[in-house]
Design an enzyme around this catalytic site. Sequence first.
Site, PDB file in Angstrom:
ATOM      1  N   HIS A 152     -25.796 -59.128  26.719  1.00 17.12           N
ATOM      2  CA  HIS A 152     -25.390 -57.834  26.154  1.00 17.12           C
ATOM      3  C   HIS A 152     -24.131 -57.321  26.872  1.00 17.12           C
ATOM      4  O   HIS A 152     -23.846 -57.745  27.996  1.00 17.12           O
ATOM      5  CB  HIS A 152     -26.482 -56.781  26.383  1.00 17.12           C
ATOM      6  CG  HIS A 152     -27.745 -56.991  25.621  1.00 17.12           C
ATOM      7  ND1 HIS A 152     -28.959 -57.089  26.234  1.00 17.12           N
ATOM      8  CD2 HIS A 152     -27.985 -57.084  24.278  1.00 17.12           C
ATOM      9  CE1 HIS A 152     -29.913 -57.248  25.317  1.00 17.12           C
ATOM     10  NE2 HIS A 152     -29.342 -57.248  24.125  1.00 17.12           N
ATOM     11  N   ASP A 156     -40.996 -59.211  25.061  1.00 17.34           N
ATOM     12  CA  ASP A 156     -39.827 -58.541  25.648  1.00 17.34           C
ATOM     13  C   ASP A 156     -39.878 -57.011  25.560  1.00 17.34           C
ATOM     14  O   ASP A 156     -38.872 -56.347  25.816  1.00 17.34           O
ATOM     15  CB  ASP A 156     -38.556 -59.046  24.947  1.00 17.34           C
ATOM     16  CG  ASP A 156     -38.150 -60.435  25.429  1.00 17.34           C
ATOM     17  OD1 ASP A 156     -38.006 -60.605  26.648  1.00 17.34           O
ATOM     18  OD2 ASP A 156     -37.977 -61.337  24.581  1.00 17.34           O
ATOM     19  N   CYS A 175     -32.055 -51.948  31.459  1.00 16.12           N
ATOM     20  CA  CYS A 175     -32.822 -52.236  30.240  1.00 16.12           C
ATOM     21  C   CYS A 175     -34.274 -51.788  30.307  1.00 16.12           C
ATOM     22  O   CYS A 175     -34.961 -51.791  29.294  1.00 16.12           O
ATOM     23  CB  CYS A 175     -32.743 -53.709  29.907  1.00 16.12           C
ATOM     24  SG  CYS A 175     -33.389 -54.724  31.199  1.00 16.12           S
ATOM     25  N   LEU A 183     -37.683 -63.998  25.904  1.00 13.93           N
ATOM     26  CA  LEU A 183     -36.535 -64.855  25.554  1.00 13.93           C
ATOM     27  C   LEU A 183     -35.634 -65.104  26.759  1.00 13.93           C
ATOM     28  O   LEU A 183     -35.436 -64.205  27.583  1.00 13.93           O
ATOM     29  CB  LEU A 183     -35.699 -64.154  24.478  1.00 13.93           C
ATOM     30  CG  LEU A 183     -36.378 -63.893  23.143  1.00 13.93           C
ATOM     31  CD1 LEU A 183     -35.501 -62.978  22.284  1.00 13.93           C
ATOM     32  CD2 LEU A 183     -36.633 -65.208  22.415  1.00 13.93           C
ATOM     33  N   GLU A 230     -34.792 -50.374  26.513  1.00 11.92           N
ATOM     34  CA  GLU A 230     -33.436 -49.915  26.205  1.00 11.92           C
ATOM     35  C   GLU A 230     -32.877 -50.530  24.921  1.00 11.92           C
ATOM     36  O   GLU A 230     -32.057 -49.905  24.228  1.00 11.92           O
ATOM     37  CB  GLU A 230     -32.501 -50.296  27.360  1.00 11.92           C
ATOM     38  CG  GLU A 230     -31.049 -50.220  26.978  1.00 11.92           C
ATOM     39  CD  GLU A 230     -30.114 -50.665  28.062  1.00 11.92           C
ATOM     40  OE1 GLU A 230     -29.559 -49.773  28.710  1.00 11.92           O
ATOM     41  OE2 GLU A 230     -29.944 -51.875  28.282  1.00 11.92           O
ATOM     42  N   ASP A 231     -33.317 -51.743  24.608  1.00 12.48           N
ATOM     43  CA  ASP A 231     -32.707 -52.441  23.473  1.00 12.48           C
ATOM     44  C   ASP A 231     -33.130 -51.897  22.122  1.00 12.48           C
ATOM     45  O   ASP A 231     -32.535 -52.252  21.103  1.00 12.48           O
ATOM     46  CB  ASP A 231     -33.039 -53.944  23.561  1.00 12.48           C
ATOM     47  CG  ASP A 231     -32.380 -54.572  24.771  1.00 12.48           C
ATOM     48  OD1 ASP A 231     -31.254 -54.155  25.102  1.00 12.48           O
ATOM     49  OD2 ASP A 231     -32.991 -55.450  25.389  1.00 12.48           O
ATOM     50  N   ARG A 255     -26.299 -60.525  19.910  1.00 13.63           N
ATOM     51  CA  ARG A 255     -27.380 -59.692  19.385  1.00 13.63           C
ATOM     52  C   ARG A 255     -26.906 -58.558  18.470  1.00 13.63           C
ATOM     53  O   ARG A 255     -27.708 -57.970  17.741  1.00 13.63           O
ATOM     54  CB  ARG A 255     -28.162 -59.084  20.556  1.00 13.63           C
ATOM     55  CG  ARG A 255     -28.846 -60.120  21.449  1.00 13.63           C
ATOM     56  CD  ARG A 255     -30.034 -60.758  20.753  1.00 13.63           C
ATOM     57  NE  ARG A 255     -30.688 -61.762  21.581  1.00 13.63           N
ATOM     58  CZ  ARG A 255     -31.618 -61.498  22.489  1.00 13.63           C
ATOM     59  NH1 ARG A 255     -31.997 -60.258  22.712  1.00 13.63           N
ATOM     60  NH2 ARG A 255     -32.163 -62.478  23.175  1.00 13.63           N
ATOM     61  N   ARG A 276     -38.023 -59.573  18.405  1.00 15.95           N
ATOM     62  CA  ARG A 276     -38.059 -58.252  19.029  1.00 15.95           C
ATOM     63  C   ARG A 276     -38.119 -57.116  17.998  1.00 15.95           C
ATOM     64  O   ARG A 276     -38.179 -55.950  18.371  1.00 15.95           O
ATOM     65  CB  ARG A 276     -36.854 -58.079  19.969  1.00 15.95           C
ATOM     66  CG  ARG A 276     -36.841 -59.143  21.087  1.00 15.95           C
ATOM     67  CD  ARG A 276     -36.013 -58.726  22.269  1.00 15.95           C
ATOM     68  NE  ARG A 276     -36.448 -57.442  22.798  1.00 15.95           N
ATOM     69  CZ  ARG A 276     -35.818 -56.753  23.726  1.00 15.95           C
ATOM     70  NH1 ARG A 276     -34.706 -57.234  24.250  1.00 15.95           N
ATOM     71  NH2 ARG A 276     -36.268 -55.585  24.138  1.00 15.95           N
TER      72      ARG A 276
HETATM   73  N1  LIG Z   1     -30.687 -54.583  27.820  1.00 15.70           N
HETATM   74  C1  LIG Z   1     -31.074 -55.685  28.416  1.00 15.70           C
HETATM   75  O1  LIG Z   1     -30.489 -56.123  29.389  1.00 15.70           O
HETATM   76  N2  LIG Z   1     -32.112 -56.329  27.885  1.00 15.70           N
HETATM   77  C2  LIG Z   1     -32.656 -57.527  28.407  1.00 15.70           C
HETATM   78  C3  LIG Z   1     -33.442 -58.240  27.368  1.00 15.70           C
HETATM   79  C4  LIG Z   1     -34.007 -59.520  27.874  1.00 15.70           C
HETATM   80  C5  LIG Z   1     -34.879 -60.249  26.872  1.00 15.70           C
HETATM   81  N3  LIG Z   1     -35.468 -61.384  27.491  1.00 15.70           N
HETATM   82  C6  LIG Z   1     -34.088 -60.677  25.657  1.00 15.70           C
HETATM   83  O2  LIG Z   1     -33.541 -61.781  25.665  1.00 15.70           O
HETATM   84  O3  LIG Z   1     -34.022 -59.946  24.677  1.00 15.70           O
END
Ligand SMILES: NC(=O)NCCC[C@H](N)C(=O)O
Length: 258
Positions: A163, A62, A248, A19, A67-68, A133, A87
């Site tokens: 974020h 992704d 991340c 994304l 981390e997410d 998010r 995700r």
């Molecule tokens: N904690 C973060 O910085 N996550 C990056 C996530 C990037 C991924 N392309 C997203 O949009 O979810």
Amino acid sequence: MPSKKALVRRPSPRLAEGLVTHIERERVDADLAVEQWEAYVTALRAHGWDTIEVDPADDCPDSVFVEDTVVMYRNVALTARPGAESRRAETAGVEEAVAGLGCSVNWIWEPGTLEGGDVLKIGDTVYVGRGGRTNAAGVQQLRAAFEPLGARVVAAPVSKVLHLKSAVTALPDGTVIGHIPKMDTPSLFARFLPVPEEAGAHVVLLGGDKLLMAASAPKTAELFSDLGYEPVVVDISEFEKLEGCVTCLSVRLRELYA
Ligand SMILES: NC(=O)NCCC[C@H](N)C(=O)O
């Protein structure tokens, strides 16, 4: 004894489909991304972190941004519920990994959404970004999960970046660092140091004075060296094209109970 384990997840072969929200899409070099990811993992290991590879999620573009998917507070893992629907399938493998390490596991439930990139812990203060998010129900559930364990949860509006931790992270002494043009409310942070580059706002604390940082923030690395820190620089250009940053690509587990 504090633990020094870190979860990482190998990039999906579909990484280039990841994304993008706040930036223009650029072509991602998948081979270079794997090389950069390996160098990132090597840097963690070289500084004493025992890296644990979560089973890859090849269908989730992704998934490298591990981390997410989970937030740790002490020995408790809170499984995220990503705001990005594409995700959501990433969390199952991570949940298995943290359960396997003996963590107690908790969950963000519908209608809550929360992504780990929105959570910044500084001691027992847990800042949470309410933005694209992470929604209000996600913030409430985070409070309910961690405040009984002694955390103080502070919510921060996030509108200019993906974020909260795309805008701010913190130095080892708890000073919050951020690039002001990307922040909604700098005044929320009592001890704050502005940095000259967007990517300069992202550090992973490796231990002692060592800060893992992206190569795209050379002026900030100089600023931190001048303040007595030791920047450890990695090139993560291919992940930055997908709005990723150094934080991340791993989840550090510093207070495992076993
Ligand atoms: N904690 C973060 O910085 N996550 C990056 C996530 C990037 C991924 N392309 C997203 O949009 O979810």
